[in-house]
Design an enzyme around this catalytic site. Sequence first.
Site, PDB file in Angstrom:
ATOM      1  N   THR A   1      44.715   1.091  26.467  1.00 17.45           N
ATOM      2  CA  THR A   1      43.910   0.486  27.527  1.00 17.45           C
ATOM      3  C   THR A   1      44.732  -0.416  28.442  1.00 17.45           C
ATOM      4  OG1 THR A   1      41.950   0.562  26.152  1.00 17.45           O
ATOM      5  CG2 THR A   1      41.906  -1.012  27.927  1.00 17.45           C
TER       6      THR A   1
ATOM      7  N   THR B   1      45.151  -0.493  21.285  1.00 14.08           N
ATOM      8  CA  THR B   1      44.857  -1.471  20.223  1.00 14.08           C
ATOM      9  C   THR B   1      44.403  -0.809  18.923  1.00 14.08           C
ATOM     10  OG1 THR B   1      42.589  -1.744  21.006  1.00 14.08           O
ATOM     11  CG2 THR B   1      44.237  -3.277  21.856  1.00 14.08           C
ATOM     12  N   ASP B   2      43.854   0.407  19.008  1.00 10.61           N
ATOM     13  CA  ASP B   2      43.268   1.009  17.800  1.00 10.61           C
ATOM     14  C   ASP B   2      44.260   1.109  16.642  1.00 10.61           C
ATOM     15  OD1 ASP B   2      41.012   1.275  19.288  1.00 10.61           O
ATOM     16  OD2 ASP B   2      40.884   3.464  19.190  1.00 10.61           O
TER      17      ASP B   2
ATOM     18  N   LYS C   1      42.974  -5.129  13.286  1.00  8.53           N
ATOM     19  CA  LYS C   1      41.937  -5.117  14.312  1.00  8.53           C
ATOM     20  C   LYS C   1      40.599  -5.230  13.583  1.00  8.53           C
ATOM     21  CE  LYS C   1      40.169  -2.563  18.275  1.00  8.53           C
ATOM     22  NZ  LYS C   1      40.323  -1.463  19.224  1.00  8.53           N
TER      23      LYS C   1
HETATM   24  N1  GLU Z   1      41.654   4.168  21.713  1.00  7.28           N
HETATM   25  C1  GLU Z   1      42.656   3.802  22.629  1.00  7.28           C
HETATM   26  C2  GLU Z   1      43.952   3.352  21.982  1.00  7.28           C
HETATM   27  O1  GLU Z   1      43.995   2.761  20.938  1.00  7.28           O
HETATM   28  C3  GLU Z   1      42.197   2.762  23.593  1.00  7.28           C
HETATM   29  C4  GLU Z   1      41.854   1.500  22.902  1.00  7.28           C
HETATM   30  C5  GLU Z   1      42.716   0.368  23.351  1.00  7.28           C
HETATM   31  O2  GLU Z   1      43.810   0.490  23.870  1.00  7.28           O
HETATM   32  O3  GLU Z   1      42.217  -0.715  23.157  1.00  7.28           O
HETATM   33  O4  GLU Z   1      44.961   3.617  22.557  1.00  7.28           O
END
Ligand code: GLU
EC number: 6.3.5.-
Length: 425
Positions: free
Chosen positions: A95, A171-172, A248
Amino acid sequence: MEFKQGDWVRIEKNGTVYEGKVMPSMEGYITIKMKSGYNAGFSIDKVRITLLENNGEIANGSNGGRNGVKESKNVTEKISKPGLPKIAILSTGGTIASKIDYRTGAVTSQFTADDILAAIPELKEIADFKGRVISSILSENMDSDSWQNLAKAVVEEIEAGAEGIIVTHGTDTMMYSAVALSFMIETPVPIVFVGSQRSADRPSSDNAMNAICAARVAISDIAEVVVVMHGTTSDDFCEIHRGTKVRKMHTSRRDAFKSVNSLPIGTVDYSTGEIKTFIDYTRRGEKALKFKPGMEPKCAIVKFTPGADPTVLDYYISNGYRGLVIEGTGLGHVSTKWIPLLQKAGDAKMPVIVTSQCLNGRICDRVYDTGRDMLKAGAIEGEDTLPETSLVKLMWVLGQTEDFEKAVSMLREDLSGEITECTHK
Ligand code: GLU
């Protein structure tokens, strides 16, 4: 030399002079805030400290400090390094690097590190950045090869002179990549993972604040693999989490990342840039750069639930898996019916680490019968290590050695801050 919080001091280390105000410091260390707004920490026995101002008063025997004579100012200017610290920003996707695709309405990873720098001009005040694109993927598409490619790129940038690294990441699965780099790299400089929960097109986006805080940590004295993300739902400070202790813990909140079984290493104040630390950490330059690649992908986490069929373990044993992490209940339990299968895994020389679904607290399989039977079957207590951290540790350890006994002994050791001596209450 005696000094206290609020004093203005001069510190000389290896011919370089630093001046600043004494901040809350750990025993044996002195942390100062310099005029630039950046913090620096030093081991007291490795530096010469001169008191310039006694909490606002010019100190006895000193020739003046911050507001004093020109001499000390000139010394600082002459000796301190010209230019800003060199930071490499490696983008992987997620993101923080995404925007809305108006054709499909979906969020896609399209920004490169250079785009991020253009979008957040404040970053250029903090460091001299070099951008490098590693990938443009959502982090659920990462695997152990991605971790190794990323680690290799990070090592190349440090060898090329980067004084800190920022990795922008989805973040995932950011915590898995942070753990992987924690085991693969011994680092003399900060390696900072950062992401954002809300994309740049949203008014509540956390991307700029997280990136600015990450940059401040990348030029700091904290030479570890860390994750820097919002500390609260407000725009007040970010937390600095050790890569092997972070998780997370929320799907959408901006303060989704929390240290588990440890305090965060510290915080970064968004408006002042001040870094406060709460636990001990490896300092800049304390370790020499060392790259230890190698990951065994055939490892898995199995979650035990009441009544779960133990033959699920047979799948892994007979399909070439080399190690397992069990997410047990409470102190680290599975039902009595699972014990023969654990024994079978042990006989097949597959290390089995036991962790807890509670996440908080420490494994202890010595209290109840099932736990004792698990230990007899060869299970390894994961102590207070998170299940995901244990999985990546297992993959890394099995990527380093083929020897079962050696692997088991490495798995019992604290290799990168993943096992803490005393569980945080
Ligand atoms: N699901 C995606 C990832 O982990 C977007 C979530 C994010 O970056 O927060 O890359």
